[in-house]
Design a protein around this motif. Structure first.
Motif, short mmCIF file in Angstrom:
data_model
loop_
_atom_site.label_atom_id
_atom_site.label_comp_id
_atom_site.label_asym_id
_atom_site.label_seq_id
_atom_site.Cartn_x
_atom_site.Cartn_y
_atom_site.Cartn_z
N ARG A 56 13.30 0.81 8.18
CA ARG A 56 13.89 0.65 6.81
C ARG A 56 12.93 1.58 5.85
O ARG A 56 11.83 1.82 6.16
CB ARG A 56 13.95 -0.50 6.25
CG ARG A 56 12.61 -1.45 6.06
CD ARG A 56 12.71 -2.83 5.91
NE ARG A 56 12.38 -3.46 4.78
CZ ARG A 56 12.09 -4.57 4.40
NH1 ARG A 56 12.46 -5.55 5.21
NH2 ARG A 56 11.87 -5.21 3.33
N PRO A 57 13.40 2.01 4.88
CA PRO A 57 12.85 2.91 3.95
C PRO A 57 11.50 2.44 3.29
O PRO A 57 10.46 3.11 3.27
CB PRO A 57 13.48 3.00 2.71
CG PRO A 57 14.88 2.72 3.35
CD PRO A 57 14.96 1.82 4.32
N ASP A 58 11.16 1.03 3.14
CA ASP A 58 10.09 0.39 2.73
C ASP A 58 9.24 -0.35 3.87
O ASP A 58 8.46 -1.11 3.51
CB ASP A 58 10.17 -0.53 1.62
CG ASP A 58 11.00 -1.56 2.01
OD1 ASP A 58 11.65 -1.64 2.85
OD2 ASP A 58 10.99 -2.58 1.11
N ALA A 59 9.60 0.08 5.18
CA ALA A 59 8.61 -0.65 6.19
C ALA A 59 7.33 -0.49 6.22
O ALA A 59 6.58 -1.58 6.47
CB ALA A 59 9.40 -0.21 7.38
N VAL A 60 6.72 0.63 5.83
CA VAL A 60 5.19 0.67 5.94
C VAL A 60 4.74 -0.38 4.66
O VAL A 60 3.93 -1.06 4.97
CB VAL A 60 4.81 1.85 5.52
CG1 VAL A 60 3.41 2.18 5.22
CG2 VAL A 60 5.04 2.91 6.60
N GLU A 61 5.16 -0.19 3.69
CA GLU A 61 4.87 -1.24 2.44
C GLU A 61 5.18 -2.60 2.93
O GLU A 61 4.24 -3.56 2.60
CB GLU A 61 5.57 -1.15 1.18
CG GLU A 61 5.16 0.36 0.47
CD GLU A 61 6.22 1.38 1.05
OE1 GLU A 61 7.02 1.59 2.12
OE2 GLU A 61 5.77 2.75 0.96
N HIS A 62 6.26 -2.94 3.52
CA HIS A 62 6.54 -4.37 3.95
C HIS A 62 5.65 -4.82 5.09
O HIS A 62 5.08 -5.99 4.99
CB HIS A 62 8.13 -4.62 4.47
CG HIS A 62 8.65 -5.76 4.79
ND1 HIS A 62 8.96 -6.65 3.75
CD2 HIS A 62 8.89 -6.29 5.87
CE1 HIS A 62 9.42 -7.68 4.29
NE2 HIS A 62 9.18 -7.66 5.70
N VAL A 63 5.34 -4.06 6.02
CA VAL A 63 4.42 -4.78 7.09
C VAL A 63 3.03 -4.67 6.56
O VAL A 63 2.37 -5.52 6.92
CB VAL A 63 4.51 -3.58 8.29
CG1 VAL A 63 3.50 -3.97 9.29
CG2 VAL A 63 5.87 -3.63 8.88
N ALA A 64 2.74 -3.71 5.66
CA ALA A 64 1.55 -3.67 5.02
C ALA A 64 1.21 -5.10 4.27
O ALA A 64 0.00 -5.82 4.20
CB ALA A 64 1.15 -2.61 4.13
N GLU A 65 2.12 -5.48 3.29
CA GLU A 65 1.97 -6.86 2.76
C GLU A 65 1.47 -8.01 3.63
O GLU A 65 0.85 -8.84 3.31
CB GLU A 65 3.18 -7.26 2.34
CG GLU A 65 3.65 -6.27 0.97
CD GLU A 65 4.96 -6.73 0.42
OE1 GLU A 65 5.89 -7.63 0.49
OE2 GLU A 65 5.39 -5.86 -0.36
N PHE A 66 2.05 -7.91 4.90
CA PHE A 66 1.91 -9.22 5.84
C PHE A 66 0.57 -9.19 6.39
O PHE A 66 -0.26 -9.78 6.21
CB PHE A 66 2.88 -9.13 7.08
CG PHE A 66 4.35 -9.53 7.08
CD1 PHE A 66 4.35 -11.00 6.89
CD2 PHE A 66 5.39 -8.74 6.51
CE1 PHE A 66 5.93 -11.51 6.73
CE2 PHE A 66 6.68 -9.15 6.35
CZ PHE A 66 6.56 -10.61 6.44
N ILE A 67 0.29 -7.56 6.91
CA ILE A 67 -1.23 -7.59 7.34
C ILE A 67 -2.14 -7.76 6.34
O ILE A 67 -3.32 -8.25 6.45
CB ILE A 67 -1.21 -6.06 7.87
CG1 ILE A 67 -0.40 -5.95 9.42
CG2 ILE A 67 -2.72 -5.80 8.21
CD1 ILE A 67 -0.19 -4.64 9.54
N GLU A 68 -2.02 -7.38 4.89
CA GLU A 68 -3.02 -7.42 4.15
C GLU A 68 -3.17 -9.03 3.42
O GLU A 68 -4.40 -9.58 3.41
CB GLU A 68 -2.61 -6.77 2.65
CG GLU A 68 -2.83 -5.34 2.67
CD GLU A 68 -2.22 -4.55 1.58
OE1 GLU A 68 -1.53 -5.18 0.61
OE2 GLU A 68 -2.26 -3.57 1.81
N ARG A 69 -1.90 -9.76 3.65
CA ARG A 69 -2.06 -11.21 3.24
C ARG A 69 -2.88 -12.11 4.41
O ARG A 69 -3.68 -12.77 4.16
CB ARG A 69 -0.62 -11.57 3.06
CG ARG A 69 -0.68 -13.21 2.52
CD ARG A 69 0.62 -13.81 2.49
NE ARG A 69 1.34 -13.43 3.60
CZ ARG A 69 2.79 -13.10 3.81
NH1 ARG A 69 3.28 -12.45 2.58
NH2 ARG A 69 3.34 -12.99 4.94
#
Length: 93
Positions: free
Chosen positions: A53-66
């Motif tokens: 999806r267009p925001d996949a990198v940001e979405h996955v980064a949120e999980f990993i950062e959290r």
């Protein structure tokens, strides 16, 4: 929170852990491996959406950062498999 850079990815029972210096490259590799598997249509569509999806990198980064990692699962040939993405240096769970 610090930005996600290098990550280690693994698809349990399918791929060995591999480290990528950039999250977009890691997502591309995970999706490339998953789309080649004999997944059911729903699993295929769900993973395709999640990783492309267009925001996949940001979405996955949120999980990993959290959480320090992202763990997903799927069933293939009657057996569960885990998809793991974790910040380099984070201990495997």
């Amino acid at each position: 929170m610090r930005a996600v850079t290098a990550v280690t990815v693994e698809i349990e029972g399918v791929t060995a852990p591999a480290t990528f210096s950039r999250l977009p490259d890691a997502l591309g590799a995970v999706w490339g491996s998953l789309r080649a598997l004999p997944l059911g249509a729903r699993q295929y569509d769900a993973y395709r959406y999640f990783f492309t999806r267009p925001d996949a990198v940001e979405h996955v980064a949120e999980f990993i950062e959290r959480d320090g990692e992202l763990n997903l699962s799927f069933s293939m040939e009657g057996r569960p498999h885990a998809v793991r993405l974790r910040r380099v240096g984070a201990a495997a769970r």
